[in-house]
Structures are given as C-alpha cells and as structure tokens.
Design a protein around this motif. Structure first.
Motif, PDB file in Angstrom:
ATOM      1  N   ALA A 126     -46.313   7.067 -33.022  1.00 34.77           N
ATOM      2  CA  ALA A 126     -46.343   7.276 -31.578  1.00 34.77           C
ATOM      3  C   ALA A 126     -46.764   6.008 -30.838  1.00 34.77           C
ATOM      4  N   GLU A 127     -47.764   5.331 -31.364  1.00 39.29           N
ATOM      5  CA  GLU A 127     -48.228   4.106 -30.722  1.00 39.29           C
ATOM      6  C   GLU A 127     -47.176   3.007 -30.802  1.00 39.29           C
ATOM      7  N   VAL A 128     -46.513   2.900 -31.951  1.00 42.88           N
ATOM      8  CA  VAL A 128     -45.439   1.904 -32.103  1.00 42.88           C
ATOM      9  C   VAL A 128     -44.330   2.207 -31.101  1.00 42.88           C
ATOM     10  N   GLU A 129     -43.938   3.467 -31.004  1.00 45.86           N
ATOM     11  CA  GLU A 129     -42.861   3.855 -30.083  1.00 45.86           C
ATOM     12  C   GLU A 129     -43.230   3.552 -28.634  1.00 45.86           C
TER      13      GLU A 129
ATOM     14  N   GLN B  93     -38.716   9.118 -32.099  1.00 45.93           N
ATOM     15  CA  GLN B  93     -37.485   8.422 -32.487  1.00 45.93           C
ATOM     16  C   GLN B  93     -37.533   7.937 -33.933  1.00 45.93           C
ATOM     17  N   ILE B  94     -38.642   7.345 -34.347  1.00 46.41           N
ATOM     18  CA  ILE B  94     -38.736   6.781 -35.698  1.00 46.41           C
ATOM     19  C   ILE B  94     -38.577   7.875 -36.747  1.00 46.41           C
ATOM     20  N   ARG B  95     -39.194   9.025 -36.538  1.00 46.80           N
ATOM     21  CA  ARG B  95     -39.061  10.142 -37.492  1.00 46.80           C
ATOM     22  C   ARG B  95     -37.606  10.595 -37.630  1.00 46.80           C
ATOM     23  N   ARG B  96     -36.842  10.533 -36.539  1.00 45.13           N
ATOM     24  CA  ARG B  96     -35.440  10.966 -36.586  1.00 45.13           C
ATOM     25  C   ARG B  96     -34.563  10.004 -37.381  1.00 45.13           C
ATOM     26  N   TRP B  97     -35.072   8.812 -37.676  1.00 46.26           N
ATOM     27  CA  TRP B  97     -34.285   7.847 -38.443  1.00 46.26           C
ATOM     28  C   TRP B  97     -34.115   8.265 -39.899  1.00 46.26           C
ATOM     29  N   ASN B  98     -34.808   9.309 -40.326  1.00 43.80           N
ATOM     30  CA  ASN B  98     -34.557   9.870 -41.665  1.00 43.80           C
ATOM     31  C   ASN B  98     -33.156  10.458 -41.751  1.00 43.80           C
TER      32      ASN B  98
END
Length: 140
Positions: free
Chosen positions: A19-22, A31-36
C-alpha cells in the motif's frame, strides 16, 4: 519466484508494504497484488524498479543481479588482483609501504588486516561508482 514475490521481498528489505509503495509511486490501491493474474505495463514496472533502485529485469526474474552496477564475480576477481598488485608494490617500495609510520611487514596482524580490508573496500567502492557513472544507458 514471480513478480509479486520479488516485490514482497523488496518491501520486506525496505520495511514497507504494498500500500505504501503504491501510494508513493502513484498507482491504484491493490494494483501490485493484481499482478499475480494480470500483466503490468512497462511504465508501472519502471516506477516500481526506480522506487526500489533495482532493474526491471530483476523484478521480472530474468536476473538475480538487483542493480546494473552491482559487482560481478569477474569484478571481485579483478579487485583481488588489483589488491595483490598494490600490496606487492607496497612491500617492494618503501614510499608506499608505510602505514602509520611502519612498514607493512612490521605491522601486527590486526593492523595489516585492517589495512588490507580498507584497500579492498576502497577498490570495491571505486569499481561500483565507475560502473554507475560509465555504463551506457542501453546496458542499464
């Protein structure tokens, strides 16, 4: 290891979370989790890579080398060769041989190891800075 797992490792190293990175790079929440399951755009990959100061190839799993300027095994061998050449030169020439007013052979073991470690670290730092400065953009 997949893209999301690599980003998770980088987050753990930096003591942060997705969350902090996003938030910091300006992409949507989760968004990052959806990259799976989906493929991210190159612009988003570049933003994440820049945030963690790693290469996109590292994120994608193409290489285990995090940064283009990290030292390779060949670089380490070159550093050891240069270090040996410097020490041989220091032992043969009195001008370079003094450390704190003493010749290398007259140093106790601890001072000699500190001297060698300092030289090795200076050579490593110099090599990394040179790679960072002089590597052409197309090889980064």
């Amino acid at each position: 290891m997949g893209l999301v797992e690599r980003i998770k490792l980088l987050c753990d190293e930096k003591k942060t979370n997705f969350a902090e990175v996003e938030r910091n790079i300006g992409i949507s929440n989760g968004q990052i989790r959806r990259w799976n399951t989906s493929t991210p755009g190159t612009d988003k990959l570049e933003m994440v890579a820049d945030y963690f100061d790693v290469s996109v190839d590292y994120l994608l799993g193409r290489t285990d080398k995090k940064r283009y300027y990290d030292l390779t095994e060949k670089d380490e061998r070159d550093i050891e060769r240069d270090l040996e050449r410097i020490l041989n030169s220091a032992e043969s020439e009195l001008g370079l041989a003094s450390f704190d007013g003493r010749v290398l052979d007259e140093m106790d073991q601890e001072d000699r190891e500190l001297y060698i470690t300092s030289l090795r670290n200076a050579l490593r730092l110099h090599k990394r800075l040179a790679k960072k400065k002089f590597t052409p953009k197309k090889y980064r």
